[in-house]
Design a protein around this motif. Sequence first.
Motif, mmCIF file in Angstrom:
data_model
loop_
_atom_site.group_PDB
_atom_site.id
_atom_site.type_symbol
_atom_site.label_atom_id
_atom_site.label_comp_id
_atom_site.label_asym_id
_atom_site.label_seq_id
_atom_site.Cartn_x
_atom_site.Cartn_y
_atom_site.Cartn_z
ATOM 1 N N ILE A 35 0.836 -1.199 0.000
ATOM 2 C CA ILE A 35 0.000 0.000 0.000
ATOM 3 C C ILE A 35 0.871 1.250 0.000
ATOM 4 N N ALA A 36 0.589 2.173 -0.906
ATOM 5 C CA ALA A 36 1.217 3.487 -0.922
ATOM 6 C C ALA A 36 0.171 4.511 -0.491
ATOM 7 N N GLU A 37 0.547 5.419 0.388
ATOM 8 C CA GLU A 37 -0.420 6.340 0.986
ATOM 9 C C GLU A 37 0.076 7.777 0.895
ATOM 10 N N GLY A 38 -0.751 8.661 0.359
ATOM 11 C CA GLY A 38 -0.428 10.081 0.298
ATOM 12 C C GLY A 38 0.148 10.508 -1.049
ATOM 13 N N LYS A 39 0.054 11.790 -1.333
ATOM 14 C CA LYS A 39 0.456 12.343 -2.628
ATOM 15 C C LYS A 39 1.951 12.203 -2.878
ATOM 16 N N VAL A 40 2.768 12.472 -1.859
ATOM 17 C CA VAL A 40 4.222 12.414 -2.037
ATOM 18 C C VAL A 40 4.671 10.992 -2.338
ATOM 19 N N VAL A 41 4.171 10.028 -1.541
ATOM 20 C CA VAL A 41 4.553 8.628 -1.738
ATOM 21 C C VAL A 41 4.072 8.134 -3.099
ATOM 22 N N LEU A 42 2.836 8.481 -3.448
ATOM 23 C CA LEU A 42 2.293 8.043 -4.730
ATOM 24 C C LEU A 42 3.095 8.614 -5.899
ATOM 25 N N SER A 43 3.560 9.842 -5.760
ATOM 26 C CA SER A 43 4.371 10.453 -6.803
ATOM 27 C C SER A 43 5.669 9.674 -7.010
ATOM 28 N N VAL A 44 6.286 9.232 -5.912
ATOM 29 C CA VAL A 44 7.507 8.427 -6.022
ATOM 30 C C VAL A 44 7.205 7.093 -6.689
ATOM 31 N N LEU A 45 6.100 6.449 -6.281
ATOM 32 C CA LEU A 45 5.719 5.167 -6.859
ATOM 33 C C LEU A 45 5.517 5.274 -8.370
ATOM 34 N N LEU A 46 4.808 6.295 -8.800
ATOM 35 C CA LEU A 46 4.477 6.429 -10.225
ATOM 36 C C LEU A 46 5.704 6.754 -11.087
#
Length: 271
Positions: A35-46
């Motif tokens: 699970i990725a949570e939050g805008k910053v983490v999601l940006s890194v994931l993408l």
Amino acid sequence: MSLDITTISDVDDPRLLPYRDIRERDLVGREHHFIAEGKVVLSVLLRSDRFQAQSLLVAAAKLLGLMPVLEATKPTCPIYCVPQKIMDDIAGFNVHRGILGIGERISTPTLDEFLASLPEKALVPVLCGISNHDNMGSIFRNAAAFAADGIIIDKTSCDPLYRKAIRVSVGAALKVPYTQGEDIKHILDALEKADFRIYSLSPSAPNYLKDAEVAKRTALVFGTEGEGLPEFVLKDTETLRIPIAYDFDSLNVATATGLALEHFADFDKLN
């Protein structure tokens, strides 16, 4: 490329099942998902080339603010847009950031592959028995901040892809290269063969961190709080300590990691 955005208003929609009750359980170990949570983490994931997004779950009120990230990264996975209440009901708690994602670990390098990928000049923290997710996340954050070249995690430590560890790391767990799964003795042997100077951090060490020489290839070994590092690790490596008040036991391992990495950091890589 258009984004695959779907509005869902049914809390029982089967497409939302992977997000259900994530407070009580974690996806780590379930077919390499997390699970990725939050805008910053999601940006890194993408933006990652070692992980990929399987789907995104976004509260309707947060979608507009997330659009710059989505337009820049152009994910091909489904993006489910739901009312905040449905997100909270599914997750089992108030997801105040309003942004979740299911990520997939594509691959984790073996220890030999990891060491072979390192530059000629390298700084690598080695984690032995780190079981606290907050500490794991903070260590990854420190490693990213001080430009460590990767992290080696032994088989007794927790997985850095637990939701809380990723969140505390502010996405660094998806950014800093790492390998995990070997026992600490094998790790030390491999580091020695790869020409690393190996230091272990311990409150009982005779030498101070501030006096340690910076080598071309440096590995810093950190153990769990309480028990510390195994005796054979301390015996087989150079040991360092960080001076603290005489009437206090020890530093938090994440704090110790930050101080040690700052001492050995290559300042040409820092702002």
